[in-house]
Motif scaffolding. Structure first.
Motif, short mmCIF file in Angstrom:
data_model
loop_
_atom_site.label_atom_id
_atom_site.label_comp_id
_atom_site.label_asym_id
_atom_site.label_seq_id
_atom_site.Cartn_x
_atom_site.Cartn_y
_atom_site.Cartn_z
N PHE A 1 9.22 -8.94 -14.16
CA PHE A 1 9.19 -9.96 -13.18
C PHE A 1 9.74 -11.17 -13.66
CE2 PHE A 1 5.22 -8.89 -15.71
CZ PHE A 1 5.05 -10.17 -16.48
N ARG B 1 10.21 -4.88 -7.02
CA ARG B 1 8.88 -4.43 -6.66
C ARG B 1 8.64 -2.86 -7.11
NH1 ARG B 1 8.36 -8.87 -6.42
NH2 ARG B 1 7.60 -10.29 -4.46
N TYR C 1 2.67 -7.91 -13.06
CA TYR C 1 2.41 -8.91 -13.35
C TYR C 1 0.92 -8.68 -13.97
CZ TYR C 1 1.39 -14.04 -14.39
OH TYR C 1 0.96 -15.22 -15.17
N ASP D 1 -1.10 -8.07 -10.45
CA ASP D 1 -0.60 -7.36 -9.44
C ASP D 1 -1.58 -5.90 -9.32
OD1 ASP D 1 1.57 -9.00 -8.72
OD2 ASP D 1 2.64 -8.16 -10.15
N VAL E 1 4.91 -2.05 -7.03
CA VAL E 1 4.01 -3.15 -6.89
C VAL E 1 3.45 -3.46 -5.35
CG1 VAL E 1 3.97 -5.48 -7.28
CG2 VAL E 1 4.97 -4.13 -8.97
N ASN F 1 3.50 -5.46 -2.55
CA ASN F 1 4.47 -6.61 -2.05
C ASN F 1 3.70 -7.74 -1.50
OD1 ASN F 1 6.98 -7.81 -2.00
ND2 ASN F 1 6.76 -7.96 0.36
N ARG G 1 1.54 -9.51 -4.26
CA ARG G 1 2.24 -10.47 -5.17
C ARG G 1 2.55 -11.77 -4.41
NH1 ARG G 1 6.76 -10.18 -8.65
NH2 ARG G 1 5.41 -8.67 -9.88
N THR H 1 1.35 -15.29 -5.55
CA THR H 1 2.71 -16.21 -5.89
C THR H 1 2.46 -17.56 -4.94
OG1 THR H 1 3.95 -14.49 -6.38
CG2 THR H 1 5.37 -16.52 -5.95
N THR I 1 4.01 -16.31 -11.39
CA THR I 1 5.11 -16.11 -10.65
C THR I 1 5.14 -17.30 -9.53
OG1 THR I 1 3.53 -14.85 -9.22
CG2 THR I 1 4.63 -13.84 -10.79
#
Length: 917
Positions: A503, A510, A533, A542, A583, A585, A588, A592, A702
């Protein structure tokens, strides 16, 4: 590790550890103190070391130059610059690069970093000199008293990595320090004595040479060469010279003033004395004589300063009372000068006086200063005294002027809080005077912590005759360092290479393939690389899937990432197997955006409120985020709006967010210590997140590429969660949009319910509220008109109890409490023996209303009845007066029982009252 053990180790081999070329060149001989056994080096033959000398320089300085505080620094900096040292600016007094310290306590702390529980030295220039302002609070009660103790002092740091280019070791160090004393200040070599000692701290240690002139220690050259303990140690990869010299003392030795405060705070104290009306010059000779004797005998009387002063008074041929009257104003001026300088530096560097953390000691000295000013009746504002410090120090520390207004703001707020608490403090002091109880040290600490009462205030009000000598020391010890953070460990992982963090290499990844290196307890999977993460820096981890198995947590231990799997590991999850990870998405992206919004909001708060705003902590997950900032008060609606508006202006500018890794010293030099918003960084490689032209922080989280990707930042609520800390709860991106849409939907529902539009909902609400108040007023008028007849009915329906009281109880879930309050008040006026109880349904709560007539109050109180019934209904109690009280609870099932058994309940209350009587 015991200091004495190390000292014995080093002094047993003086030629190896302590002897330097200067000693042979100038004729310094090693000698042994006949009083304490210390070893020292001097040209002249002596029976004792400098620890047993009095301050004979007072009134008779041994130097050829007379230098005040600032000019001493100018001479010293010029000397070291000529001798190829880099001069660097001081570091902040708030030690944000060390998690174990609140404040910078020594110049060497500037260059110490903690990595894996060990201290490492990172020196930006080699060699260097820094005029480091340091804060220590273990000598508060000695400030002003001894003539030389401070809560803030300038430690000149002469620092050198002996094994790096430009480095040198002990011969050159002592040669330079001696040359400064002799060639610059004009002190003869025969006046200088070097005492053998050791220094130890955080696993590193070394031998040292302290240098004295006429009983005054001027500096200490520490040669940090080892790490470990006295039984098991090794030589450091880089030997470090840590010479610390007190600038206050160097100036004092050249001026020979009665105290070091005269040399350090000269223009500040003189201006204060002029304002207050104290003649310093006429008392100079007396003060010099007094402090010479004081310094000579202080070590023998540390626990009884009054006895020491009594003996000095006898020696000077005056009474203790006359001595104290003469000395006390000068001691107090010194305390005020010291404490205000400390507050100036601390607040300028971002710390706030408070009841938590490092701010605790700041509030102690601030309130002590205010109490002293009040005690002597000196009408001087603290912020005006700080202006005097800024003026004196502007050539050394020009940055102080930049924060002048912020400092004034904080001082005025804190002074106002202290003043507003005075009435309560006087009340408590009066109570203590009545009981004649002498408070112990622990009592004084408890009173300060619970009510903010300083012992100086108690001295002023006559509660105590003197302040216990260890009060401030004990109080400071409670709030000197951070508590160590305990990190939960799943299982110690050894023998594996660091996990490759995909990452960081590409934030868009992902899906990925990785090799299983180990599975711990069937629950935690370790891969050779990952795009998941892990939890860290306030950012939640994550989630996602590995081979279709849900990942419910991701944590990091040192350099290894562990993935928690939702079900116990199957046989197919064997070590060395290649697996596929996906991951989540959506999660995340949401986290983020919340993380980038945290950085934007933090700077928005600082720009909107003041430079004292720092991130205290932060939390970022998928649907929610919070940011705790250092701020003195709860936020107003206007302040919240300004922060939110400023943050969204940054979003609209679509600023680039640039992420780079820097060497730590390079990052600190480029971006200052503002990078440590999220705390200290346990690595010499620092990942810097730079929102261009807006915010720069060290951060491992992130982030989006541009601020415009956030779309919107919405503050949901704010709260002052503790003294000096305010919490902002917020959302960003789609979560912010959904929140706004939800609020819009609710607003539409309210508007439709009011028969209005969204645009006119406020006007409609105000009109309905006004109409409702009018209806209530009319209702109360009606009740009053008919209350005479209704009150007579209440008296007739009341039941006569065994105690002679008349009891009336009723329950209603339709008419509001206004009716029953008006009826109750009229009823007891009509019947003085009446106890009136009404239980009224108020949404989910049953409200308890109690009135007690004049005659009935001789037997029972309304407040007692309300409390008892409230407890029966599942509430926490009631409150009010003997005549009228209210309370409540939520247990509707107990209502009829309370009314039916009202007489028994009252009998229980009466029995309880009789027992208490």
């Amino acid at each position: 590790m015991e200091k004495q053990s190390l000292l014995s180790l080093f002094t047993s081999n003086p030629d190896k550890y302590y002897k330097v070329s200067l000693f042979d060149e100038k004729g310094f001989k090693r000698q042994n103190c006949k009083l304490c056994g210390n070893f020292f080096w001097s040209i002249n033959d002596k029976d004792s070391c400098p620890e047993h000398e009095n301050y004979s320089f007072i009134g008779d300085p041994p130097t050829t130059k007379r230098l005040d505080f600032v000019n001493t620094w100018k001479e010293l900096s010029s000397f070291f610059r000529k001798n190829h040292h880099e001069l660097i600016q001081r570091y902040p007094v708030v030690c944000r690069w060390r998690e174990d310290l609140y404040f910078t306590i020594a110049s060497i702390v500037d260059f110490q970093r903690v990595m894996n529980g060990k201290i490492v030295f990172e020196i930006p220039k080699n060699p260097l000199v820094v005029p480091q302002m340091c804060l220590r609070f273990n000598d508060i009660e000695n400030v002003g008293l001894t003539g030389r103790h401070y809560t803030s002092f300038c430690m000149i740091g002469q620092t050198c990595n002996a094994d790096a280019p430009g480095g040198y070791w002990k011969d050159r160090c002592i040669e330079l320090d001696h040359a400064f004393l002799k060639d610059v200040l004009g002190i003869q070599s025969e006046e200088i004595t070097f005492v053998e000692d050791v220094w130890m701290g955080a696993g590193a240690f070394g031998y040292s040479l302290e240098y004295y002139v006429r009983g005054l220690e001027l500096g200490n050259a520490v040669f940090t060469e080892f790490e470990g303990d006295e039984h098991n140690y090794r030589t450091l990869d880089n030997k470090i010279i840590d010479m610390g010299a007190g600038l206050e003392r160097l100036s004092w030795i050249t001026l020979g003033t009665p105290t070091s405060y005269d040399a350090t705070f000269g223009p500040v104290i003189r201006k204060l004395a002029d304002i207050i009306g104290i003649d310093i010059d006429s008392k100079s000779e007396f003060l010099s004589q007094y402090f010479r004797i004081f310094s000579e005998k202080y070590s023998n009387y540390q626990n009884d300063v009054r006895l020491l002063k009594t003996n000095i008074a006898k020696e000077l041929g005056i009474s203790y009372k006359v001595l104290e009257k003469t000395i006390l104003p000068f001691e107090t001026l010194s305390v005020i000068a010291d404490h205000t300088r400390t507050l100036l530096f601390a607040i300028s560097d971002g710390s706030l006086p408070s009841n938590v953390g490092g701010g605790y000691n700041l509030r102690i000295i601030l309130r002590r200063t205010l109490a002293l000013l009040a005690r002597f009746g000196w009408r001087v504002n603290l912020e005006d005294i700080m202006d005097l410090h800024i003026e004196q120090l502007k050539s050394m520390y020009p940055e102080l002027k930049e924060h002048r207004n912020d400092v004034r703001t904080i001082i005025q707020i804190e002074s106002g809080r202290y003043s507003s608490s005075k009435e309560r403090m006087y009340s408590l002091a009066k109570s203590m005077l009545t009981t004649k109880k002498i408070p112990s040290v622990n009592d004084l600490i408890r009173m300060y912590e619970s009510d903010g009462i300083t012992p100086d205030f108690l001295l002023e009000t006559g509660v105590i005759e003197k302040i216990p000598p260890d009060f401030y020391l004990k109080l400071a010890e409670l709030h000197t360092t951070h508590e160590s953070k305990q990190v939960p460990v799943v299982e110690t992982v050894t023998g594996l290479k660091p996990t490759r963090l995909l990452f960081y290499e590409d934030g868009s990844i992902r899906e990925f393939d990785a090799r299983i290196l180990r599975i711990l307890g069937g629950k935690y999977m370790i891969l050779d690389q990952t795009a998941f993460y892990p939890r860290g820096g306030g950012q939640e981890p994550d989630f996602g899937y590995i081979e279709g198995i849900k990942i419910t947590d991701v944590i990091k231990q040192n350099d290894i990432v562990l993935h928690k799997i939702d079900v116990p590991s199957k046989d197919s999850f064997s070590e060395d197997k290649i697996v596929h990870g996906i991951v989540d998405n959506k999660r995340r992206i949401a986290i983020t955006k919340n993380h980038s919004a945290t950085h934007i909001l933090n700077s928005a708060a600082r720009n909107s409120l003041g430079s004292w705003v720092w991130q205290n902590s932060a939390f970022k997950e998928e649907h929610y985020a919070r940011l705790d900032i250092t701020h003195h008060s709860a936020l107003t609606r206007e302040e919240i709006s300004k922060i939110e508006r400023t943050a969204n202006e940054v979003v609209q500018k679509n600023l680039p967010i640039i992420i780079k890794v820097f060497d730590r010293s390079d990052a600190e030099e480029r971006y200052t210590f503002r990078i440590y918003q999220g705390g200290a960084v346990p690595s010499n490689n620092v990942r810097i997140v730079n929102i261009e032209e807006w915010d720069v922080e060290a951060c491992g989280g992130t982030h989006v590429n541009k601020t415009g990707e956030l779309g919107l930042i919405k503050i949901l609520r704010t709260e002052r969660i503790q003294d000096g800390v305010v919490r902002l709860e917020f959302v960003a991106g789609n979560n912010a949009l959904q929140y706004v849409q939800s609020q819009d939907s609710r607003l539409l529902h309210i508007a439709q319910s009011l028969g209005s539009s969204k645009e006119k909902v406020v006007e409609s609400f105000d009109k309905i509220t006004a109409d409702n108040e009018l209806i209530k007023r009319k209702f109360r008028i009606l009740v009053n008109k008919f209350s005479d007849n209704m009150a007579e009915s209440v008296s007739q329906k009341a039941t006569k109890s065994r105690s002679g009281l008349k009891i009336y109880g009723t329950y209603d879930d339709e008419i509001g409490d206004d009716y029953y309050i008006a009826l109750g008040e009229k009823s007891i006026d009509n019947d003085p023996f009446l106890v009136y109880v009404a239980l009224v349904q108020d949404q989910e709560r049953i409200k308890v209303i109690v009135f007690v007539g004049d005659e009935a109050r001789k037997i029972v109180k309304a407040s007692t009845i309300a409390k008892e019934i409230s407890l029966k209904l599942g509430g926490t109690g009631g409150g009010g007066t003997e005549k009228f009280a209210q309370g409540g609870g939520k247990d509707k099932s107990k209502v009829q029982g309370c009314l039916i058994n009202l007489e028994n309940l009252l009998t229980g209350v009466l029995d309880s009252s009789e027992k208490n009587d």
